[in-house]
Design a protein around this motif. Structure first.
Motif, PDB file in Angstrom:
ATOM      1  N   ARG A   4      11.682 -13.374  -1.825  1.00 38.36           N
ATOM      2  CA  ARG A   4      12.086 -12.839  -3.139  1.00 38.36           C
ATOM      3  C   ARG A   4      13.433 -12.127  -3.088  1.00 38.36           C
ATOM      4  O   ARG A   4      14.064 -11.912  -4.108  1.00 38.36           O
ATOM      5  CB  ARG A   4      10.989 -11.898  -3.673  1.00 38.36           C
ATOM      6  CG  ARG A   4       9.715 -12.634  -4.053  1.00 38.36           C
ATOM      7  CD  ARG A   4       8.555 -11.676  -4.273  1.00 38.36           C
ATOM      8  NE  ARG A   4       8.083 -11.106  -3.008  1.00 38.36           N
ATOM      9  CZ  ARG A   4       7.063 -10.262  -2.902  1.00 38.36           C
ATOM     10  NH1 ARG A   4       6.420  -9.882  -3.992  1.00 38.36           N
ATOM     11  NH2 ARG A   4       6.691  -9.808  -1.728  1.00 38.36           N
ATOM     12  N   ARG A  69       0.975 -10.211   5.899  1.00 34.14           N
ATOM     13  CA  ARG A  69       0.989  -8.767   6.117  1.00 34.14           C
ATOM     14  C   ARG A  69      -0.317  -8.328   6.776  1.00 34.14           C
ATOM     15  O   ARG A  69      -0.324  -7.543   7.715  1.00 34.14           O
ATOM     16  CB  ARG A  69       1.183  -8.077   4.768  1.00 34.14           C
ATOM     17  CG  ARG A  69       1.322  -6.578   4.851  1.00 34.14           C
ATOM     18  CD  ARG A  69       1.401  -5.961   3.454  1.00 34.14           C
ATOM     19  NE  ARG A  69       1.704  -4.543   3.565  1.00 34.14           N
ATOM     20  CZ  ARG A  69       0.808  -3.625   3.909  1.00 34.14           C
ATOM     21  NH1 ARG A  69      -0.455  -3.974   4.151  1.00 34.14           N
ATOM     22  NH2 ARG A  69       1.170  -2.366   4.012  1.00 34.14           N
ATOM     23  N   ASP A  91       5.125  -0.149   5.115  1.00 32.16           N
ATOM     24  CA  ASP A  91       5.969  -1.346   4.926  1.00 32.16           C
ATOM     25  C   ASP A  91       7.394  -1.061   5.371  1.00 32.16           C
ATOM     26  O   ASP A  91       8.000  -0.074   4.907  1.00 32.16           O
ATOM     27  CB  ASP A  91       6.081  -1.688   3.425  1.00 32.16           C
ATOM     28  CG  ASP A  91       4.821  -2.211   2.817  1.00 32.16           C
ATOM     29  OD1 ASP A  91       3.947  -2.702   3.548  1.00 32.16           O
ATOM     30  OD2 ASP A  91       4.723  -2.140   1.571  1.00 32.16           O
ATOM     31  N   ARG A  94       9.669  -0.531   2.468  1.00 31.98           N
ATOM     32  CA  ARG A  94       9.789   0.789   1.806  1.00 31.98           C
ATOM     33  C   ARG A  94      10.641   1.675   2.717  1.00 31.98           C
ATOM     34  O   ARG A  94      10.217   2.730   3.204  1.00 31.98           O
ATOM     35  CB  ARG A  94       8.394   1.374   1.539  1.00 31.98           C
ATOM     36  CG  ARG A  94       7.581   0.501   0.579  1.00 31.98           C
ATOM     37  CD  ARG A  94       6.293   1.152   0.169  1.00 31.98           C
ATOM     38  NE  ARG A  94       5.469   0.229  -0.607  1.00 31.98           N
ATOM     39  CZ  ARG A  94       5.550   0.070  -1.936  1.00 31.98           C
ATOM     40  NH1 ARG A  94       6.405   0.769  -2.644  1.00 31.98           N
ATOM     41  NH2 ARG A  94       4.775  -0.806  -2.547  1.00 31.98           N
ATOM     42  N   VAL A 147       0.918   1.206  -6.557  1.00 29.00           N
ATOM     43  CA  VAL A 147       0.500   1.689  -5.240  1.00 29.00           C
ATOM     44  C   VAL A 147       1.610   1.491  -4.208  1.00 29.00           C
ATOM     45  O   VAL A 147       2.256   0.451  -4.172  1.00 29.00           O
ATOM     46  CB  VAL A 147      -0.775   0.934  -4.805  1.00 29.00           C
ATOM     47  CG1 VAL A 147      -1.185   1.331  -3.401  1.00 29.00           C
ATOM     48  CG2 VAL A 147      -1.898   1.207  -5.795  1.00 29.00           C
ATOM     49  N   GLN A 148       1.803   2.532  -3.390  1.00 29.69           N
ATOM     50  CA  GLN A 148       2.858   2.484  -2.374  1.00 29.69           C
ATOM     51  C   GLN A 148       2.254   2.527  -0.964  1.00 29.69           C
ATOM     52  O   GLN A 148       1.043   2.505  -0.786  1.00 29.69           O
ATOM     53  CB  GLN A 148       3.795   3.686  -2.567  1.00 29.69           C
ATOM     54  CG  GLN A 148       4.451   3.736  -3.938  1.00 29.69           C
ATOM     55  CD  GLN A 148       5.414   4.893  -4.082  1.00 29.69           C
ATOM     56  OE1 GLN A 148       5.118   6.014  -3.654  1.00 29.69           O
ATOM     57  NE2 GLN A 148       6.568   4.637  -4.688  1.00 29.69           N
ATOM     58  N   THR A 149       3.124   2.628   0.003  1.00 29.41           N
ATOM     59  CA  THR A 149       2.745   2.946   1.378  1.00 29.41           C
ATOM     60  C   THR A 149       3.613   4.120   1.828  1.00 29.41           C
ATOM     61  O   THR A 149       4.645   4.369   1.199  1.00 29.41           O
ATOM     62  CB  THR A 149       2.955   1.753   2.347  1.00 29.41           C
ATOM     63  OG1 THR A 149       4.348   1.525   2.521  1.00 29.41           O
ATOM     64  CG2 THR A 149       2.258   0.499   1.871  1.00 29.41           C
ATOM     65  N   GLN A 151      -0.185   3.972   3.612  1.00 30.83           N
ATOM     66  CA  GLN A 151      -1.581   4.183   3.269  1.00 30.83           C
ATOM     67  C   GLN A 151      -2.265   4.722   4.524  1.00 30.83           C
ATOM     68  O   GLN A 151      -2.053   4.193   5.623  1.00 30.83           O
ATOM     69  CB  GLN A 151      -2.212   2.870   2.813  1.00 30.83           C
ATOM     70  CG  GLN A 151      -1.503   2.310   1.576  1.00 30.83           C
ATOM     71  CD  GLN A 151      -2.197   1.121   0.958  1.00 30.83           C
ATOM     72  OE1 GLN A 151      -3.105   0.535   1.533  1.00 30.83           O
ATOM     73  NE2 GLN A 151      -1.769   0.773  -0.246  1.00 30.83           N
ATOM     74  N   THR A 170      -3.529  -7.673  -0.664  1.00 33.74           N
ATOM     75  CA  THR A 170      -2.110  -7.294  -0.689  1.00 33.74           C
ATOM     76  C   THR A 170      -1.882  -5.908  -0.105  1.00 33.74           C
ATOM     77  O   THR A 170      -0.751  -5.556   0.208  1.00 33.74           O
ATOM     78  CB  THR A 170      -1.541  -7.361  -2.130  1.00 33.74           C
ATOM     79  OG1 THR A 170      -2.355  -6.562  -2.983  1.00 33.74           O
ATOM     80  CG2 THR A 170      -1.479  -8.787  -2.632  1.00 33.74           C
ATOM     81  N   ASP A 171      -2.937  -5.113   0.040  1.00 40.29           N
ATOM     82  CA  ASP A 171      -2.785  -3.841   0.755  1.00 40.29           C
ATOM     83  C   ASP A 171      -4.041  -3.550   1.563  1.00 40.29           C
ATOM     84  O   ASP A 171      -5.063  -4.217   1.407  1.00 40.29           O
ATOM     85  CB  ASP A 171      -2.411  -2.694  -0.195  1.00 40.29           C
ATOM     86  CG  ASP A 171      -3.569  -2.214  -1.063  1.00 40.29           C
ATOM     87  OD1 ASP A 171      -4.610  -2.912  -1.159  1.00 40.29           O
ATOM     88  OD2 ASP A 171      -3.437  -1.125  -1.657  1.00 40.29           O
ATOM     89  N   LYS A 194       9.568  -0.335  -3.035  1.00 41.32           N
ATOM     90  CA  LYS A 194       9.525  -1.509  -2.149  1.00 41.32           C
ATOM     91  C   LYS A 194      10.730  -2.391  -2.427  1.00 41.32           C
ATOM     92  O   LYS A 194      10.907  -2.863  -3.549  1.00 41.32           O
ATOM     93  CB  LYS A 194       8.229  -2.283  -2.359  1.00 41.32           C
ATOM     94  CG  LYS A 194       8.117  -3.491  -1.426  1.00 41.32           C
ATOM     95  CD  LYS A 194       6.672  -3.895  -1.210  1.00 41.32           C
ATOM     96  CE  LYS A 194       6.028  -4.423  -2.463  1.00 41.32           C
ATOM     97  NZ  LYS A 194       6.572  -5.730  -2.881  1.00 41.32           N
TER      98      LYS A 194
HETATM   99  C1  LIG Z   1       1.262  -2.842   0.439  1.00 42.34           C
HETATM  100  C2  LIG Z   1       2.084  -2.820  -0.825  1.00 42.34           C
HETATM  101  O1  LIG Z   1       3.379  -2.336  -0.556  1.00 42.34           O
HETATM  102  C3  LIG Z   1       1.430  -1.822  -1.799  1.00 42.34           C
HETATM  103  O2  LIG Z   1       2.103  -1.847  -3.020  1.00 42.34           O
HETATM  104  C4  LIG Z   1       2.176  -4.175  -1.479  1.00 42.34           C
HETATM  105  O3  LIG Z   1       0.906  -4.609  -1.869  1.00 42.34           O
HETATM  106  C5  LIG Z   1       2.856  -5.217  -0.605  1.00 42.34           C
HETATM  107  O4  LIG Z   1       3.006  -6.391  -1.384  1.00 42.34           O
HETATM  108  P1  LIG Z   1       3.928  -7.606  -0.926  1.00 42.34           P
HETATM  109  O5  LIG Z   1       3.713  -8.670  -1.962  1.00 42.34           O
HETATM  110  O6  LIG Z   1       3.441  -7.969   0.441  1.00 42.34           O
HETATM  111  O7  LIG Z   1       5.339  -7.106  -0.938  1.00 42.34           O
END
Ligand SMILES: C[C@](O)(CO)[C@H](O)COP(=O)(O)O
Ligand code: CTP
Length: 208
Positions: A4, A69, A91, A94, A147-149, A151, A170-171, A194
């Motif tokens: 992306r 991931r 991540d 981030r 939602v962030q990391t 976590q 995804t998380d 992110k």
């Molecule tokens: C883990 C995450 O950053 C929480 O928002 C997110 O789910 C990662 O998503 P991605 O599609 O793998 O970037």
């Protein structure tokens, strides 16, 4: 692979202010007093490069990541030394996450929560849309959070969540939710955005 973000190789190794995203992320993790050990999951063909890259940033263990991931987190988790009872999953994307956010997640786990995620309110109006592009409904955004990391988890909770996972999440909290673990939220940080698309990278350059 940073699909992306556009062509340019694995996203964690793309440059922000002249340094790879991974370097920024590891540097900020290492500044958090609660962090006693960092394990990095790197693209399998870049493990030696990542070891060299991080040698002057912080002491780290580098393992080969996986195709997803989730697989990368599982590989890194297996390499966390036995004496660590709390594990935070972060991540590289981030990259500008402030150490204070790392601390607040770690503190909430130490305070007794088995699973902790940083979250932000959703600022846009959110609508469910059909495959044909028609609006189906407007969703109540007051109950939604982005939602962030990092976590944070009690180690046994994260291990159990990964062992029980039968599909892709995804998380990591998603895997814990699936096995009925209560997930606690703490306020996230705008700087922990992110870096996903070129616009995000431009914003991060300005923030830096
Ligand atoms: C883990 C995450 O950053 C929480 O928002 C997110 O789910 C990662 O998503 P991605 O599609 O793998 O970037
Ligand atoms: N096989 C993978 C894919 C992603 N990640 C981690 O998950 C984070 C979030 O992933 P994402 O933003 O989706 O990165 P990409 O998969 O590179 O992005 P894209 O989907 O655009 O290719 C990454 O920063 C990286 O830390 C990982 O460890 N192993």
């Amino acid at each position: 692979m940073g699909v992306r973000l556009g062509p340019g190789g694995p996203k964690a190794l793309r440059l922000l202010g002249g340094e790879p995203l991974l370097v920024h992320a590891v540097r900020r993790l290492a500044l958090a007093p609660s962090v006693g050990c960092i394990v990095v999951a790197a693209p399998a063909d870049a493990v030696a490069d990542v070891v060299a890259l991080l040698a002057s940033v912080a002491p780290v263990t580098v393992v080969a990541g996986g195709a997803t991931r989730q697989a990368s987190v599982a590989a890194a988790l297996a390499a966390v030394p036995a004496d660590f009872e709390i594990v935070l999953v972060h991540d590289a994307a981030r990259a500008l996450t402030p150490p204070e956010l790392v601390e607040s997640v770690a503190a909430a786990v130490r305070g007794g929560h088995g699973a902790v995620i940083p979250v932000l309110p959703v600022v846009d109006t959110i609508k469910r849309v059909s495959d044909s592009g028609s609006v189906v409904e407007t969703v109540d955004r007051s109950v939604l959070r982005a939602v962030q990391t990092p976590q944070g988890f009690r180690r046994d909770v994260l291990v159990k969540a990964h062992e029980a996972a039968v599909d892709e999440h995804t998380d990591d909290a998603g895997m814990a939710e699936r096995i009925g673990i209560p997930v606690h939220t703490v306020p996230g940080a705008e700087a922990a955005l992110k870096i996903t698309r070129p616009f995000d990278l431009a914003v991060a350059e300005l923030l830096l």
